[in-house]
Structure formats: structure tokens, C-alpha cells
Design a protein around this motif. Structure first.
Motif, PDB file in Angstrom:
ATOM      1  N   TRP A 230      -7.701   3.092  -5.561  1.00 30.55           N
ATOM      2  CA  TRP A 230      -6.997   2.303  -4.498  1.00 30.55           C
ATOM      3  C   TRP A 230      -7.324   2.791  -2.905  1.00 30.55           C
ATOM      4  CZ3 TRP A 230      -2.747   4.706  -7.834  1.00 30.55           C
ATOM      5  CH2 TRP A 230      -2.620   4.056  -8.865  1.00 30.55           C
ATOM      6  N   PRO A 231      -6.978   1.755  -2.177  1.00 32.63           N
ATOM      7  CA  PRO A 231      -7.414   2.115  -0.961  1.00 32.63           C
ATOM      8  C   PRO A 231      -7.108   3.512  -0.022  1.00 32.63           C
ATOM      9  CG  PRO A 231      -6.538  -0.035  -0.872  1.00 32.63           C
ATOM     10  CD  PRO A 231      -6.386   0.919  -2.324  1.00 32.63           C
ATOM     11  N   ASN A 232      -8.007   4.039   0.704  1.00 33.88           N
ATOM     12  CA  ASN A 232      -7.984   5.261   1.024  1.00 33.88           C
ATOM     13  C   ASN A 232      -6.639   5.252   2.002  1.00 33.88           C
ATOM     14  OD1 ASN A 232      -8.773   7.933   1.731  1.00 33.88           O
ATOM     15  ND2 ASN A 232      -9.193   7.513   3.787  1.00 33.88           N
ATOM     16  N   ASP A 233      -6.143   4.282   2.621  1.00 35.17           N
ATOM     17  CA  ASP A 233      -4.995   4.198   3.713  1.00 35.17           C
ATOM     18  C   ASP A 233      -3.657   4.020   3.015  1.00 35.17           C
ATOM     19  OD1 ASP A 233      -5.664   1.509   3.201  1.00 35.17           O
ATOM     20  OD2 ASP A 233      -5.529   0.934   5.182  1.00 35.17           O
ATOM     21  N   VAL A 234      -3.475   3.933   1.632  1.00 38.62           N
ATOM     22  CA  VAL A 234      -2.279   3.769   1.303  1.00 38.62           C
ATOM     23  C   VAL A 234      -1.437   5.030   1.550  1.00 38.62           C
ATOM     24  CG1 VAL A 234      -3.260   2.911  -0.857  1.00 38.62           C
ATOM     25  CG2 VAL A 234      -2.791   5.229  -1.006  1.00 38.62           C
ATOM     26  N   LEU A 235      -0.094   4.742   1.790  1.00 39.37           N
ATOM     27  CA  LEU A 235       0.826   5.628   2.259  1.00 39.37           C
ATOM     28  C   LEU A 235       1.094   6.475   0.737  1.00 39.37           C
ATOM     29  CD1 LEU A 235       2.531   7.208   4.131  1.00 39.37           C
ATOM     30  CD2 LEU A 235       4.374   5.452   3.728  1.00 39.37           C
ATOM     31  N   VAL A 236       0.700   7.837   0.906  1.00 44.40           N
ATOM     32  CA  VAL A 236       1.146   8.416  -0.402  1.00 44.40           C
ATOM     33  C   VAL A 236       2.360   9.223  -0.027  1.00 44.40           C
ATOM     34  CG1 VAL A 236       0.378  10.270  -1.887  1.00 44.40           C
ATOM     35  CG2 VAL A 236      -1.437   8.984  -0.884  1.00 44.40           C
ATOM     36  N   LEU A 237       3.273   8.826  -1.160  1.00 47.85           N
ATOM     37  CA  LEU A 237       4.733   9.291  -1.302  1.00 47.85           C
ATOM     38  C   LEU A 237       4.759  10.640  -2.282  1.00 47.85           C
ATOM     39  CD1 LEU A 237       6.868   6.413  -0.966  1.00 47.85           C
ATOM     40  CD2 LEU A 237       5.694   7.574   1.093  1.00 47.85           C
ATOM     41  N   PRO A 238       4.375  11.885  -1.575  1.00 43.53           N
ATOM     42  CA  PRO A 238       4.483  13.091  -2.678  1.00 43.53           C
ATOM     43  C   PRO A 238       5.546  13.616  -3.003  1.00 43.53           C
ATOM     44  CG  PRO A 238       3.742  13.774  -0.693  1.00 43.53           C
ATOM     45  CD  PRO A 238       4.135  12.350  -0.672  1.00 43.53           C
ATOM     46  N   SER A 239       5.716  14.379  -4.013  1.00 44.44           N
ATOM     47  CA  SER A 239       6.891  15.201  -4.311  1.00 44.44           C
ATOM     48  C   SER A 239       7.347  16.324  -3.583  1.00 44.44           C
ATOM     49  CB  SER A 239       7.094  15.360  -5.893  1.00 44.44           C
ATOM     50  OG  SER A 239       7.028  14.252  -6.539  1.00 44.44           O
TER      51      SER A 239
ATOM     52  N   LYS B 199       0.698  -1.278   0.019  1.00 48.50           N
ATOM     53  CA  LYS B 199       0.095  -0.119   0.072  1.00 48.50           C
ATOM     54  C   LYS B 199       0.789   1.287   0.015  1.00 48.50           C
ATOM     55  CE  LYS B 199      -4.237  -1.911   2.299  1.00 48.50           C
ATOM     56  NZ  LYS B 199      -5.086  -1.708   3.322  1.00 48.50           N
ATOM     57  N   LEU B 200       1.611   1.327  -1.097  1.00 47.38           N
ATOM     58  CA  LEU B 200       2.529   2.479  -1.221  1.00 47.38           C
ATOM     59  C   LEU B 200       2.394   3.089  -2.523  1.00 47.38           C
ATOM     60  CD1 LEU B 200       5.910   0.904   0.089  1.00 47.38           C
ATOM     61  CD2 LEU B 200       4.477   2.600   1.356  1.00 47.38           C
ATOM     62  N   LEU B 201       2.177   4.449  -2.543  1.00 48.69           N
ATOM     63  CA  LEU B 201       1.880   5.192  -3.818  1.00 48.69           C
ATOM     64  C   LEU B 201       2.965   6.035  -3.966  1.00 48.69           C
ATOM     65  CD1 LEU B 201       0.418   5.981  -6.188  1.00 48.69           C
ATOM     66  CD2 LEU B 201      -1.146   7.393  -4.696  1.00 48.69           C
ATOM     67  N   ILE B 202       4.090   6.186  -5.027  1.00 55.95           N
ATOM     68  CA  ILE B 202       4.926   7.339  -5.244  1.00 55.95           C
ATOM     69  C   ILE B 202       4.277   8.141  -6.145  1.00 55.95           C
ATOM     70  CG2 ILE B 202       7.083   7.739  -6.320  1.00 55.95           C
ATOM     71  CD1 ILE B 202       8.139   5.178  -5.263  1.00 55.95           C
ATOM     72  N   ALA B 203       3.646   9.256  -5.833  1.00 50.51           N
ATOM     73  CA  ALA B 203       2.523   9.974  -6.389  1.00 50.51           C
ATOM     74  C   ALA B 203       3.244  11.009  -7.444  1.00 50.51           C
ATOM     75  CB  ALA B 203       1.717  10.454  -5.822  1.00 50.51           C
ATOM     76  N   GLY B 204       4.293  11.208  -7.200  1.00 51.61           N
ATOM     77  CA  GLY B 204       5.082  12.412  -7.822  1.00 51.61           C
ATOM     78  C   GLY B 204       4.495  13.826  -7.526  1.00 51.61           C
ATOM     79  N   ASP B 205       4.020  14.328  -8.565  1.00 50.60           N
ATOM     80  CA  ASP B 205       3.103  15.664  -8.445  1.00 50.60           C
ATOM     81  C   ASP B 205       1.689  15.581  -8.666  1.00 50.60           C
ATOM     82  OD1 ASP B 205       5.375  17.130  -7.773  1.00 50.60           O
ATOM     83  OD2 ASP B 205       5.604  18.280  -9.685  1.00 50.60           O
TER      84      ASP B 205
ATOM     85  N   PHE C 113       1.713  11.197   3.575  1.00 48.18           N
ATOM     86  CA  PHE C 113       0.296  11.058   4.205  1.00 48.18           C
ATOM     87  C   PHE C 113      -0.413   9.883   3.730  1.00 48.18           C
ATOM     88  CE2 PHE C 113      -0.394  13.153   0.167  1.00 48.18           C
ATOM     89  CZ  PHE C 113      -1.770  12.737  -0.359  1.00 48.18           C
ATOM     90  N   GLN C 114      -1.449   9.857   4.634  1.00 47.18           N
ATOM     91  CA  GLN C 114      -2.750   8.801   4.254  1.00 47.18           C
ATOM     92  C   GLN C 114      -4.097   9.674   4.157  1.00 47.18           C
ATOM     93  OE1 GLN C 114      -1.849   6.150   7.702  1.00 47.18           O
ATOM     94  NE2 GLN C 114      -1.452   4.521   6.260  1.00 47.18           N
ATOM     95  N   GLY C 115      -4.923   9.205   3.292  1.00 48.14           N
ATOM     96  CA  GLY C 115      -6.114  10.075   3.247  1.00 48.14           C
ATOM     97  C   GLY C 115      -6.324  10.271   1.555  1.00 48.14           C
ATOM     98  N   LEU C 116      -6.002   9.346   0.978  1.00 47.73           N
ATOM     99  CA  LEU C 116      -6.019   9.611  -0.527  1.00 47.73           C
ATOM    100  C   LEU C 116      -7.165   9.962  -1.070  1.00 47.73           C
ATOM    101  CD1 LEU C 116      -4.378   9.328  -3.260  1.00 47.73           C
ATOM    102  CD2 LEU C 116      -5.014   6.878  -3.314  1.00 47.73           C
ATOM    103  N   HIS C 117      -8.173   9.365  -0.681  1.00 55.52           N
ATOM    104  CA  HIS C 117      -9.741   9.772  -1.092  1.00 55.52           C
ATOM    105  C   HIS C 117      -9.996  11.029  -0.694  1.00 55.52           C
ATOM    106  CE1 HIS C 117     -10.898   5.111  -1.371  1.00 55.52           C
ATOM    107  NE2 HIS C 117      -9.700   5.360  -2.302  1.00 55.52           N
ATOM    108  N   GLN C 118      -9.714  11.486   0.554  1.00 55.63           N
ATOM    109  CA  GLN C 118     -10.100  12.788   0.841  1.00 55.63           C
ATOM    110  C   GLN C 118      -9.341  13.946   0.139  1.00 55.63           C
ATOM    111  OE1 GLN C 118      -9.477  10.451   2.985  1.00 55.63           O
ATOM    112  NE2 GLN C 118     -10.186  10.800   5.195  1.00 55.63           N
ATOM    113  N   ARG C 119      -7.935  13.528   0.076  1.00 52.50           N
ATOM    114  CA  ARG C 119      -7.359  14.555  -0.994  1.00 52.50           C
ATOM    115  C   ARG C 119      -7.860  14.811  -2.243  1.00 52.50           C
ATOM    116  NH1 ARG C 119      -5.902  19.271  -0.961  1.00 52.50           N
ATOM    117  NH2 ARG C 119      -3.976  19.710  -1.858  1.00 52.50           N
ATOM    118  N   ILE C 120      -8.222  13.707  -2.905  1.00 51.03           N
ATOM    119  CA  ILE C 120      -8.935  13.635  -4.163  1.00 51.03           C
ATOM    120  C   ILE C 120     -10.149  14.564  -4.158  1.00 51.03           C
ATOM    121  CG2 ILE C 120      -9.860  12.211  -6.112  1.00 51.03           C
ATOM    122  CD1 ILE C 120      -7.673  10.073  -5.438  1.00 51.03           C
ATOM    123  N   ILE C 121     -10.986  14.375  -3.248  1.00 48.72           N
ATOM    124  CA  ILE C 121     -12.121  15.066  -3.165  1.00 48.72           C
ATOM    125  C   ILE C 121     -11.812  16.726  -2.943  1.00 48.72           C
ATOM    126  CG2 ILE C 121     -14.320  15.602  -1.552  1.00 48.72           C
ATOM    127  CD1 ILE C 121     -14.237  12.821  -1.137  1.00 48.72           C
ATOM    128  N   GLN C 122     -10.814  16.892  -2.057  1.00 51.38           N
ATOM    129  CA  GLN C 122     -10.213  18.302  -1.973  1.00 51.38           C
ATOM    130  C   GLN C 122      -9.855  18.986  -3.226  1.00 51.38           C
ATOM    131  OE1 GLN C 122      -7.405  17.971   0.891  1.00 51.38           O
ATOM    132  NE2 GLN C 122      -8.595  17.871   2.878  1.00 51.38           N
TER     133      GLN C 122
END
Length: 354
Positions: A255-264, A214-220, A269-278
């Protein structure tokens, strides 16, 4: 443009497993076995970039590079001397072509005699911009901004003076590369990462998702505090990047909301779904503001103060103009704005019902 207080409120809705921890320059903070977080300086208002070090069997994969400045090279040398456990770098991977992500890629590839891995779109644009080819050079950018209403002579002079902006930060790009494609499975050591290509921020942005851990290297593509810049550039003047960006977020939302997002930029952070909504709400609100302003004819330059309510330097203004135009284009492609050309050559947009 949201205020600092608004960004803080949005960020508070997310979870930061590392707390206030930040890696020291030239050091690695380990997030999971074989997953290291690095932080390098940037010579902009956005003063840092996160980079990633992945254990790759008997070696390492580097994800993103930092810009070509001595401070970043010095930090990398510290990491090579103290953090690699005596193992070599096996490849360098760039999420996309922007200077903070690919600026030192050629230096790293030559330093370790390894290949650059990225998508075809990102590689091609990096090669074009590093060579300052016509269409992606400073002269094309200034003419593009003039066409979209920038008339301030001081700002135009400042922008014209940025002739070597990209090449100064990305002095070279490797002469060859290994292609990454959407949906590809990439094995790095004991982990399998899915390649996810997103659009709107850059031509063919690469993110990496490890389902097992549950790791996401999200870049930008998904950042915790700021919204990703989405711009229309001179080389693709009819582009609709905001629509492409919002469509790309659908890939991340599955993807699950609790993935660990690795941003640039910012903290993991965790809370992928909330952030996409924002992010969707942010652009919905900006589009509504722009549409309201277009009761009368507007250029991208006249929309900038509506979207960015603070003083901007030439570097920031170039992104702001591109983003204002991206919002105008999204509404134009949706058929709610019409486009015309003023007597002075400026492109104008106005509501079709006005």
C-alpha cells in the motif's frame, strides 16, 4: 529490546498528522468524517489501547473494545451518552483475541444487542482462553516455560499465581459471531474496507484498509514505537510465528507510504514503508544476536536477557520468553540451529556449525 532513545529515533522517522493530540478518556477525536479515535486505559506497563468508532449509515461500528475493567466501561458510557449523535451501535468488530482488543466485546454486544465480527481463528482462541480450557490455561503456560528453561522458583511461583489472567480481563465472549476472512470487502457506511488477515502476533489478526481514503486500521500488526510481540505458546509448541509475521508484512508493504496508519498503541502515523523496514531490521538484528549466542547451547530462558535488557515482571516475562522462543524457532526452521533436550528436560538450541 530497543532502548527508549532508540525507539524515539525510529519514531522520529515517521509523520504524526495529529501532533501530540491524544483523545481524553470517554471522548472521541475525529480523524476524518465518520472515523473516530478513542483511547482507553490498560492495567499494564503498556497503559493504553486505541479503539476506533466508524460511522455506519444510521449507526456506528466499534473496532476493538478494551479490557473488562470498570474504567473502560465508564469511558464507553460517556461515549454512548455524548458522542454517538443519538445513533445506535450496529456491530462490534475485534481485530484479534488479546484481552485489550476483545475483553469488553461481549459486554458491548449485549449492551447494544449486536453481533461480534472477527475472524474464525481469533474467535475460537478467545472462546478457549476465556473458558481457560486445558492447553491454553495457566498450568499449560507454566509447564511450557519450564520446558524452555525457566527455573527461578520465585518467577515460577509468580507465573503460577496468574491462574485467571485471561478470564479476568475477558470474562465472556459472545456465543456466536460473524466471520471475517482475508480479502473480504466490508462496507461500513460510505466506506469499503478490505479485510487483511495477518499471522504471527495472533492466530488470524484482522486489519482493515480503505483504499479510497488511504486509511489502515492496523491493530497490532504495525505499531509506531514498539515491535509487535511474536511468541510461541503452549498450545502450538512447534510454531514458527516470527516467519509468519514477517511474511504478513508483505501484505502491508504493497500500500502507499502515505496511508494514515491507525495503530492499537501509539499515535496515528504516516510512513508505513519506513516502519515496515524498521521492523524487518529489528528482527534481523535480533536473529543475528540470537544466532551468535547459540555458539553454545541456549534455552529460551537464557536468551531472554540478551533480547530484553531490563528487569521484567511476570507479565512481561511471559511475553519475553515466548518471543525469545519465536526467534530460536525461526533459526531452527531455517536449519541454522539444531535442537536437543538437556538432562533436566530443558529444550536447548545450538548452531549446527558449532
Amino acid at each position: 529490546m530497543s532502548t527508549t532513545a532508540e525507539r524515539d529515533a525510529l519514531a522520529a522517522a515517521l509523520t504524526y498528522p495529529q501532533g501530540d493530540t491524544l483523545p481524553a478518556s470517554g471522548a472521541v477525536h475525529w480523524l476524518a468524517p465518520g472515523v473516530g479515535w478513542l483511547r482507553m486505559p490498560l492495567p499494564f506497563a503498556l497503559d493504553h489501547i486505541n479503539l476506533w468508532l466508524l460511522r455506519d449509515g444510521e449507526g456506528w461500528t466499534i473496532v476493538d473494545s478494551g479490557v473488562a475493567i470498570q474504567a473502560s466501561k465508564d469511558a464507553w458510557e460517556q461515549i454512548f451518552a455524548h458522542e454517538l449523535q443519538g445513533l445506535p451501535v450496529r456491530r462490534v468488530l475485534a481485530t484479534h483475541c488479546h484481552p485489550d482488543h476483545i475483553g469488553l466485546a461481549d459486554w458491548l454486544c449485549q449492551r447494544w444487542q449486536v453481533a461480534l465480527w472477527t475472524s474464525a481463528g481469533e474467535y475460537a482462541f478467545a472462546r478457549m482462553m476465556s473458558a481457560a480450557l486445558p492447553g491454553v490455561d495457566n498450568a499449560a503456560a507454566v509447564a511450557h516455560f519450564q520446558r524452555h528453561g525457566l527455573r527461578d522458583p520465585v518467577l515460577l511461583e509468580q507465573m503460577s499465581a496468574r491462574k485467571n489472567y485471561y478470564p479476568s480481563l475477558v470474562p465472556s465472549v459472545p456465543a456466536s459471531y460473524t466471520r471475517l476472512q482475508d480479502g473480504q470487502l466490508l462496507t461500513v457506511g460510505e466506506r469499503v474496507w478490505q479485510v487483511v488477515c495477518g499471522y504471527g502476533h495472533s492466530p488470524e489478526h484482522v486489519a482493515l484498509y480503505c483504499e479510497k481514503d488511504k486509511l489502515l486500521i492496523a491493530g497490532d500488526m504495525v505499531l509506531p514505537r514498539i515491535s509487535t510481540n511474536v511468541s510461541v505458546f503452549a498450545i502450538e509448541p512447534e510454531a514458527n510465528p516470527l516467519t509468519r509475521y514477517l511474511e504478513s508484512l508483505d501484505k502491508f508493504a504493497k500500500w502507499p507510504n502515505d496511508v494514515l496508519v491507525l495503530p492499537s498503541h501509539g499515535k496515528p502515523f504516516q510512513g508505513l514503508h519506513q516502519r515496515i523496514i524498521q521492523l524487518r531490521e529489528h528482527h534481523r538484528d535480533r536473529l543475528a544476536e540470537v544466532l551468535q549466542a547459540c555458539q553454545s547451547a541456549q534455552s529460551a530462558a537464557s536468551i531472554v536477557p540478551l533480547m530484553f535488557r531490563r528487569a521484567l515482571d511476570a507479565h512481561q516475562l511471559s511475553f519475553a520468553l515466548g518471543e525469545a522462543l519465536a526467534h530460536l524457532h525461526a533459526l531452527w526452521y531455517d536449519g541454522v540451529l539444531r535442537r536437543s533436550v538437556a538432562a533436566d528436560g530443558s529444550v536447548l538450541f545450538q548452531r549446527v556449525d558449532a
